[in-house]
Every structure is written in C-alpha cells, then in structure tokens.
Design a protein around this motif. Structure first.
Motif, short mmCIF file in Angstrom:
data_model
loop_
_atom_site.label_atom_id
_atom_site.label_comp_id
_atom_site.label_asym_id
_atom_site.label_seq_id
_atom_site.Cartn_x
_atom_site.Cartn_y
_atom_site.Cartn_z
N LEU A 151 0.83 -1.20 0.00
CA LEU A 151 0.00 0.00 0.00
C LEU A 151 0.86 1.26 0.00
O LEU A 151 1.99 1.25 0.53
CB LEU A 151 -0.90 0.02 1.24
CG LEU A 151 -2.07 -0.98 1.26
CD1 LEU A 151 -2.68 -1.03 2.66
CD2 LEU A 151 -3.13 -0.59 0.24
N PRO A 152 0.35 2.35 -0.54
CA PRO A 152 1.08 3.62 -0.47
C PRO A 152 1.04 4.19 0.95
O PRO A 152 0.32 3.70 1.82
CB PRO A 152 0.31 4.51 -1.45
CG PRO A 152 -1.09 3.97 -1.43
CD PRO A 152 -0.94 2.48 -1.26
N SER A 153 1.80 5.24 1.16
CA SER A 153 1.85 5.84 2.50
C SER A 153 0.53 6.53 2.86
O SER A 153 0.18 6.64 4.04
CB SER A 153 3.00 6.85 2.58
OG SER A 153 2.84 7.86 1.59
N ARG A 154 -0.19 7.01 1.87
CA ARG A 154 -1.52 7.57 2.11
C ARG A 154 -2.46 7.06 1.02
O ARG A 154 -2.07 6.86 -0.13
CB ARG A 154 -1.50 9.10 2.14
CG ARG A 154 -1.21 9.79 0.84
CD ARG A 154 -1.46 11.29 0.95
NE ARG A 154 -2.79 11.60 1.44
CZ ARG A 154 -3.87 11.64 0.67
NH1 ARG A 154 -3.79 11.36 -0.62
NH2 ARG A 154 -5.05 11.94 1.19
N PRO A 155 -3.73 6.85 1.37
CA PRO A 155 -4.67 6.26 0.40
C PRO A 155 -5.06 7.25 -0.69
O PRO A 155 -5.27 8.43 -0.43
CB PRO A 155 -5.87 5.90 1.27
CG PRO A 155 -5.81 6.86 2.42
CD PRO A 155 -4.35 7.08 2.68
N ALA A 156 -5.16 6.72 -1.91
CA ALA A 156 -5.58 7.55 -3.04
C ALA A 156 -6.89 7.07 -3.65
O ALA A 156 -7.66 7.87 -4.19
CB ALA A 156 -4.49 7.56 -4.11
N ARG A 157 -7.16 5.76 -3.57
CA ARG A 157 -8.37 5.21 -4.18
C ARG A 157 -9.10 4.33 -3.17
O ARG A 157 -8.48 3.59 -2.41
CB ARG A 157 -8.04 4.38 -5.42
CG ARG A 157 -7.39 5.16 -6.55
CD ARG A 157 -7.33 4.30 -7.81
NE ARG A 157 -8.67 4.01 -8.31
CZ ARG A 157 -8.93 3.08 -9.23
NH1 ARG A 157 -7.95 2.32 -9.70
NH2 ARG A 157 -10.17 2.88 -9.65
N ALA A 158 -10.43 4.42 -3.19
CA ALA A 158 -11.25 3.64 -2.27
C ALA A 158 -12.37 2.95 -3.04
O ALA A 158 -12.79 3.40 -4.10
CB ALA A 158 -11.84 4.53 -1.18
#
Length: 457
Positions: free
Chosen positions: A162-169
């Motif tokens: 996972l990235p450090s912060r979410p971009a897609r949900a």
C-alpha cells in the motif's frame, strides 16, 4: 464392507441448498467456494436454489450441477448441506432418509434461523453471533460446529504494498443509506471512490482483479474478509452501522464475528468514517493481510465441513419415517404461506420487504392522521412564508427611526428568528414522519425500483 463404506464416505455426493445462486452475495459465495473446494477434494456437488443467474452459469461451466427445481436433482445425495429454510425443506422432503447439516449465516434473519428436524444431525454457525442464535433456538452445543468463513487464496492474491496515504477507495455494499456519508468522507479526504454492489446496480464478476487497485475498502462480512486477504486497508461499515478500521489490535476478535453486523455498534457518519481513514497504516494493513491469509485458507474450511458431514452421516438415530414426515409437515406449517402469522410472514418480509397482512383499520387511521398533520403543516408553512416576508420591512422600519433603540431591534429580530426556527423544526419533524410512513407502507423492493429509476433519470 466396512472398507467400502469408508471409501464411499471419502467421496461424498453433497447437495447444497441456498435461496439464490445469482449475484455473488455472501451465502452465494459460500456455496461457490464450498462446491469448488469439495470438487477439488474429489467429491461430487449438486446445488439447489430457486433463483439462478449468471453465477449459476459460471458454476455450470466449471462442472457443477446447479438446479432451480428439485426434480432436476436425480441422484440421491449422501448428505444435504442446508442453507436457508425454504430450499432446505424442499431437499429434506425429497430425500427423507438422507442426513443433513444446517448452516446458519445470520443471527437476525428467520430464513437463516435453525429449526429442528430428525434429518438434521449437525448445525454449523459462521460466527459467534450465529452460534448464540443457534443455541438460543435449542440446538445442542455438542452438535454445533463453528466454521469461520474462508477465502480462495488462489483467486484473491496479495496486492502490491500500500502507499503511505490512500488515493483510491472502493465501497462494496448491498444497501444504500450510507453511500452519501462514504462519498463525503472520501471527498473531504481527497480519495477517489468507486462503488460496487446491489445497492449501486454495478456488479463485479472479477472482484479478485478489482480489489488490488484500491487502497481502502468499505465493506462488511465476506467482502471485508476478501479485501483484507488481498491487502487492502478495510473499514468495516454499511448502512446498518459502523465498526471502524480493521487492524492488528482487533482482527482476531472481529474475525470471530465474521466482520459482520454484530460489530456495527456505531452509526456510519462522515465523522466516524474520516476518523477511520485518518488511521490508515500501510504496515499494519500488511500484517492484517498476512493473518487472514494464514487462518482463512479454503482447504481448512472444506475439511471442517467434511468433518461435520461425516459426523452427521455416522450419527446414530432411532427416528422413524413417521417422525421424519411429521417434522417435515411442521416445517410446512411454519414456513408455508397461510393466514396464520407464523414464521413464513417474517421470511416474506425479509426476502421481499413486504409488510404482510396489514391491519386495514389501523392503516386508514394512520393515513387520516398524517393527512391532518399535512394540512396543519401546510398552513404553518404558509404562515412562515408570510413571517419571513415581513421580517425585512419590520426590521428596517425601526432602523430608519432615529429614536429607535438598536437593542430593541436586535431583541425583536432574535425573537422572530426563534419563532421561525421553531416552525422549521416542526416542519423537519413532519418530513421525518412522512419518511417513516413511506418506509413503512412502501415495500422495500418497490423503493429500490424507484431509486433505480431516479438514478437512470
């Protein structure tokens, strides 16, 4: 002979019942997962479901016998795996000398609640809430197995880190009342949101390929389990309520509740959702993924079911054909449609959202009462409009009068605004009452039709 009997039990012919095999709901996925696992272990599977769809076609292409009529089940099974009372009853009546197990997937729906029958020799609960439901209905504890849901790990493979912060949900849902809250929370968090499920009229037949594209998934039960096994960060919630972010601190306890409705103790609000999003932790989500991939493998799931099947087959019973037919007749009394308001009425409401046999007098009185309320509030609305129009001149006039007190103007204005606020509160209560009346009188399936038409428009 003993060796032949043992060999026969190693290669069972299993009849699985379910209300539907159509659109990938929780119990449907269990049917597919179990049937695939049993066939992979060398057993023969047959599926009986009164409602079939694309999912049934896919299973047939893989070699499963899927039918919506009991006459199409021509081979006698060794064991009946019953899910949902009505198709289970059909199977019990057709094969009165075949033992059965009954699997409870919901602690709240009567269509899932266990009923006693001499052919049913063991029961299965999918979580602690279902276990408690079974025990409360008189299921003997020594004949009740707790088998948690599983994931086909060959289909649902781990995603990239996972990235450090979410971009897609991704919102996976079968109900729609919480959709707007999820949309708003994602918008405020600068997260792009996609939606899939019955409530959205958008479906995925390859969820295992879709999930790796998302960082956060909003879901419950099986959908949440699959997302966690892929490695997504999971917020457990739906229209029924909110649990929170699935993490290493709660994953074991929440698994025992099937990531389901028993955990949904708070409302699904924008604030709760944003708090969960703010706790996004890629490293912790990876540990959650590793845990579920270790404990939720389908091979163990299949073996646990086979153990229950063999125990049911080997169980010694002294029941007669007359006792079995009497039990079947009692099931028909309970879940067959009749004038008497028995269990069938609850099942109809659960499956179709219908209010069964409403009291006509009470309904008329309710309509008359709400008509009077409507007339009263329309009059209030007209009066409110006149007051609003009058505010400007009445406030402006004293201001033009040099001798008027500014304090008096402020007090007078505040008093009028309070009265307007009271009127608006009354109107809000009226709107809520109309909404309650609408939800109570209009069947759920019709409301969903209205929603689909409105969206298409």
């Amino acid at each position: 002979m003993v060796g032949c009997e043992t060999d026969r039990r190693r290669h069972l012919r299993v009849l699985i019942t379910n209300l539907f095999v159509s659109r990938n709901s929780g119990t449907e996925v269990v049917v597919e997962l179990l049937a695939d696992g049993l066939r992979g272990a060398g057993h023969q599977t047959m599926v009986l479901a009164p409602t079939l769809g694309d999912m049934a076609d896919r299973m047939r292409r893989r070699g499963h016998h899927v039918a919506d009529r009991i006459a199409e089940i021509v081979e006698k099974p060794d064991i009946i795996h019953g899910q949902h009372l009505t198709p289970c009853l059909t199977a019990l009546a057709r094969f009165p000398d075949v033992p059965a197990v009954f699997s409870c997937h919901s602690a709240f729906f009567e269509i899932e609640a266990p009923m006693h029958h001499p052919q049913i020799r063991r029961w299965i609960a999918v979580d602690e809430a279902c276990k408690a439901k079974c025990l409360s209905r008189g299921v003997p504890a020594d004949r009740l197995d707790l088998i948690y849901n599983a994931v086909d790990l060959h289909r649902f493979k781990p995603r990239l880190p996972l990235p450090s912060r979410p971009a897609r949900a991704l919102l996976l849902t079968k109900n729609f009342e919480h959709q707007q809250a999820v949309r708003e929370a994602c918008s405020k968090s600068n997260i792009a949101l996609d939606e899939v499920g019955p409530a959205t009229e958008r479906f995925s037949h390859q969820l295992e390929k879709d999930l790796p594209e998302y960082d956060i998934v909003f879901a419950t039960a099986r959908m949440a389990l699959e997302a966690a096994a892929v490695g997504c960060s999971v917020v457990v919630c739906d229209a029924r309520g909110f649990a929170g972010l699935l993490d290493t601190a709660n994953m074991e306890a929440w698994r025992r509740m099937n990531l389901g409705v028993g955990l949904l103790t708070r409302p699904t609000t924008v604030e709760n959702l944003m708090e969960a999003i703010s706790r996004f932790d890629a490293g912790d989500a990876a540990k959650v993924c590793a845990y579920f991939r270790e404990v939720a493998d389908v091979s163990h799931f299949v073996q646990e079911h086979l153990k229950a099947y063999n125990q049911a087959i080997q169980a010694q019973t002294n029941t007669t054909a007359d006792e079995r037919s009497l039990a079947t007749a009692r099931w028909i009394e309970e879940i067959g449609v009749s004038v008497a308001p028995r269990r069938w009425a609850h099942i109809v409401k659960e499956v179709h959202g219908w209010q069964v046999s409403p009291d006509q007098t009470a309904l008329v009185e309710l309509l008359q009462s709400n008509t009077k309320t409507l007339e009263s509030n329309v009059a209030s609305l007209v009066e409110l409009g006149e007051q609003v129009k009058a505010i400007g001149p009445e406030i402006a006039k004293p201001i033009l009068d040099a001798s008027a007190s500014l304090d008096r103007v402020a007090q007078d204005s505040q008093a009028r605004l309070h009265r307007i606020d009271d009127e608006l509160s009354r109107l809000s209560n009226f709107v809520n009452e109309i909404k309650r009346l609408y939800n109570g009188m209009i069947p759920l399936f019709i409301r969903r039709m209205f929603l689909r038409v409105r969206r298409r428009g």
